[in-house]
Scaffold this motif. Structure first.
Motif, PDB file in Angstrom:
ATOM      1  N   LYS A 230      21.172  64.504 -31.748  1.00  0.00           N
ATOM      2  CA  LYS A 230      21.558  63.322 -30.642  1.00  0.00           C
ATOM      3  C   LYS A 230      21.545  62.070 -31.659  1.00  0.00           C
ATOM      4  CE  LYS A 230      19.278  61.596 -26.722  1.00  0.00           C
ATOM      5  NZ  LYS A 230      20.473  61.738 -25.513  1.00  0.00           N
ATOM      6  N   ASN A 231      22.231  61.413 -31.270  1.00  0.00           N
ATOM      7  CA  ASN A 231      22.655  60.183 -31.953  1.00  0.00           C
ATOM      8  C   ASN A 231      21.650  59.192 -31.568  1.00  0.00           C
ATOM      9  OD1 ASN A 231      23.475  58.030 -33.513  1.00  0.00           O
ATOM     10  ND2 ASN A 231      25.542  58.230 -32.923  1.00  0.00           N
ATOM     11  N   LEU A 232      20.582  58.611 -32.186  1.00  0.00           N
ATOM     12  CA  LEU A 232      19.780  57.635 -31.907  1.00  0.00           C
ATOM     13  C   LEU A 232      20.367  56.253 -31.813  1.00  0.00           C
ATOM     14  CD1 LEU A 232      16.439  58.768 -33.192  1.00  0.00           C
ATOM     15  CD2 LEU A 232      17.177  59.524 -31.239  1.00  0.00           C
ATOM     16  N   THR A 233      21.287  55.991 -32.578  1.00  0.00           N
ATOM     17  CA  THR A 233      21.766  54.728 -32.648  1.00  0.00           C
ATOM     18  C   THR A 233      22.728  54.237 -31.570  1.00  0.00           C
ATOM     19  OG1 THR A 233      23.312  56.080 -34.633  1.00  0.00           O
ATOM     20  CG2 THR A 233      22.062  53.918 -35.125  1.00  0.00           C
ATOM     21  N   GLY A 234      22.393  53.078 -30.931  1.00  0.00           N
ATOM     22  CA  GLY A 234      23.157  52.543 -29.883  1.00  0.00           C
ATOM     23  C   GLY A 234      22.465  53.290 -28.447  1.00  0.00           C
ATOM     24  N   LEU A 235      21.459  53.820 -28.649  1.00  0.00           N
ATOM     25  CA  LEU A 235      20.557  54.082 -27.338  1.00  0.00           C
ATOM     26  C   LEU A 235      19.801  52.912 -27.017  1.00  0.00           C
ATOM     27  CD1 LEU A 235      19.115  57.599 -27.871  1.00  0.00           C
ATOM     28  CD2 LEU A 235      20.935  57.048 -26.697  1.00  0.00           C
ATOM     29  N   LYS A 236      19.643  52.806 -25.618  1.00  0.00           N
ATOM     30  CA  LYS A 236      18.653  51.480 -25.023  1.00  0.00           C
ATOM     31  C   LYS A 236      17.319  51.791 -25.357  1.00  0.00           C
ATOM     32  CE  LYS A 236      21.863  49.640 -21.800  1.00  0.00           C
ATOM     33  NZ  LYS A 236      23.000  50.860 -21.686  1.00  0.00           N
ATOM     34  N   GLU A 237      16.663  50.716 -25.553  1.00  0.00           N
ATOM     35  CA  GLU A 237      15.138  50.895 -25.953  1.00  0.00           C
ATOM     36  C   GLU A 237      14.397  51.687 -25.129  1.00  0.00           C
ATOM     37  OE1 GLU A 237      11.940  50.732 -27.851  1.00  0.00           O
ATOM     38  OE2 GLU A 237      13.829  49.802 -28.487  1.00  0.00           O
ATOM     39  N   LYS A 238      14.587  51.595 -23.564  1.00  0.00           N
ATOM     40  CA  LYS A 238      14.006  52.682 -22.700  1.00  0.00           C
ATOM     41  C   LYS A 238      14.018  53.990 -23.337  1.00  0.00           C
ATOM     42  CE  LYS A 238      11.914  54.013 -18.740  1.00  0.00           C
ATOM     43  NZ  LYS A 238      11.750  55.450 -19.142  1.00  0.00           N
ATOM     44  N   GLN A 239      15.420  54.554 -23.425  1.00  0.00           N
ATOM     45  CA  GLN A 239      15.705  55.954 -23.858  1.00  0.00           C
ATOM     46  C   GLN A 239      15.280  56.220 -25.329  1.00  0.00           C
ATOM     47  OE1 GLN A 239      20.061  54.846 -23.569  1.00  0.00           O
ATOM     48  NE2 GLN A 239      20.319  56.740 -22.643  1.00  0.00           N
ATOM     49  N   LEU A 240      15.115  55.351 -26.078  1.00  0.00           N
ATOM     50  CA  LEU A 240      14.579  55.469 -27.371  1.00  0.00           C
ATOM     51  C   LEU A 240      13.004  55.627 -27.222  1.00  0.00           C
ATOM     52  CD1 LEU A 240      16.149  53.055 -29.905  1.00  0.00           C
ATOM     53  CD2 LEU A 240      15.747  55.485 -30.142  1.00  0.00           C
ATOM     54  N   ALA A 241      12.426  54.782 -26.282  1.00  0.00           N
ATOM     55  CA  ALA A 241      11.144  54.901 -26.213  1.00  0.00           C
ATOM     56  C   ALA A 241      10.667  56.267 -25.539  1.00  0.00           C
ATOM     57  CB  ALA A 241      10.409  53.648 -25.238  1.00  0.00           C
ATOM     58  N   ASP A 242      11.559  56.659 -24.529  1.00  0.00           N
ATOM     59  CA  ASP A 242      11.035  57.945 -24.154  1.00  0.00           C
ATOM     60  C   ASP A 242      11.190  58.959 -25.162  1.00  0.00           C
ATOM     61  OD1 ASP A 242      10.641  56.943 -21.466  1.00  0.00           O
ATOM     62  OD2 ASP A 242      12.666  57.335 -20.831  1.00  0.00           O
ATOM     63  N   ILE A 243      12.307  59.175 -26.046  1.00  0.00           N
ATOM     64  CA  ILE A 243      12.373  60.320 -27.028  1.00  0.00           C
ATOM     65  C   ILE A 243      11.233  60.187 -27.896  1.00  0.00           C
ATOM     66  CG2 ILE A 243      13.693  60.707 -29.230  1.00  0.00           C
ATOM     67  CD1 ILE A 243      16.306  60.029 -27.599  1.00  0.00           C
ATOM     68  N   ARG A 244      10.751  58.977 -28.062  1.00  0.00           N
ATOM     69  CA  ARG A 244       9.792  58.719 -29.109  1.00  0.00           C
ATOM     70  C   ARG A 244       8.467  59.283 -28.553  1.00  0.00           C
ATOM     71  NH1 ARG A 244      11.695  53.396 -30.859  1.00  0.00           N
ATOM     72  NH2 ARG A 244      10.379  52.605 -29.142  1.00  0.00           N
TER      73      ARG A 244
END
Ligand SMILES: Nc1ncnc2c1ncn2[C@@H]1O[C@H](COP(=O)(O)OP(=O)(O)O)[C@@H](O)[C@H]1O
Ligand SMILES: [Mg+2]
Length: 252
Positions: free
Chosen positions: A71-85
């Motif tokens: 799954k490409n992390l680049t370009g995700l919104k901060e909220k989506q990234l925070a959830d993945i983290r």
């Protein structure tokens, strides 16, 4: 063949200060394998921490991409990234300290808030981790009542509480004396043996010996990539020689 956990492609990171561009990570294409204990080494300023921040989606890439399990992390919104983290990653970074007003148990519990698991499931997990790290008798204490090594173990418990797919650690033994450092490394070795994927930045030879792969960075590029057998206490000397030779060849 192990599966790829993280894949980077032509990854670049630059910082601009006073109109000067500093290219810190340069066209890095890299695979981090699932189940590996990957160690990142290199001299100070070579880009190790920056790379760790990029791999974990904590910092934005300048160009290129980072994929986690495809799954490409680049370009995700901060909220989506925070959830993945929150769902997939654990962090033991020096900049992320324990919360001084929460006791040890509460510190470890903090990432479990709204993690979708039941209260009892989370409580069992926290109790088990504190036991494994020999922190049970300290669970009601506050961070300032613990030694550096104990605090680092609390940070590891907190990083592991949501069963991360991957654990990131930046110089986890950097601020510890050698007994405390060994304690933390023994913990890393045992979770790695249990299947945990780990990416650790270090400049500590003893820490590097625990990994099964060492990536050496020089000036923002991969200058060496060494694969090792799994860590065996009784083969420490041979391993140390191999790692030392690898590092020495690179001017470490
Ligand atoms: N947030 C930032 N802003 C500007 N420059 C930075 C930033 N973070 C890192 N750098 C620069 O990037 C280079 C690599 O830093 P870093 O990744 O911390 O190296 P290492 O962890 O290998 O010592 C250094 O020259 C540093 O000054
Ligand atoms: Mg660093």
């Amino acid at each position: 063949m192990k599966n790829t956990m993280i894949h980077t492609e032509l990854l670049c990171k630059s910082f601009v200060s006073d109109g000067e561009v500093n290219n810190v990570i340069k066209n890095m294409t890299l695979d981090i394998k699932k189940g590996d204990f990957t160690v990142i080494m290199g001299s100070s300023g070579s880009g190790k921490s920056t790379l760790l921040y990029l791999l974990s989606g904590m910092d934005e890439v300048t160009s290129g991409k980072v994929e986690l399990e495809g799954k490409n992390l680049t370009g995700l919104k901060e909220k989506q990234l925070a959830d993945i983290r929150k769902e997939k990653m654990g962090f033991v970074f020096q900049a992320i300290n324990l919360v001084p007003d929460l006791n040890i148990y509460e510190n470890v519990a903090s990432p479990t808030y709204k993690n979708g698991k039941s209260r009892s499931e989370n409580a069992n997990k926290i109790t088990k981790l504190l036991e494994t790290m020999e922190l049970t008798q300290h669970e009601k204490k506050y961070p300032n009542q613990l030694s550096g090594g104990q605090k680092q173990r609390v940070a590891i418990c907190r990083a592991l509480v949501n069963d991360p797919e991957i654990l990131f650690a930046d110089e986890p033994t950097g601020a510890l004396n050698s007994a405390q450092g060994k304690n933390v490394l023994d913990t890393f070795t045992s979770i790695h043996e249990a299947g945990q994927s780990i990416v650790m930045v270090t400049h500590d030879l003893k820490a590097a010996l625990r990994g099964n792969r060492i990536i050496y960075l020089k000036d923002g590029r991969v200058d060496g990539d060494l694969r090792l057998e799994d860590y065996e206490e009784n083969q420490k000397e041979e391993r140390e020689k191999e790692v030392y030779r690898f590092l020495k060849e690179r001017g470490w």
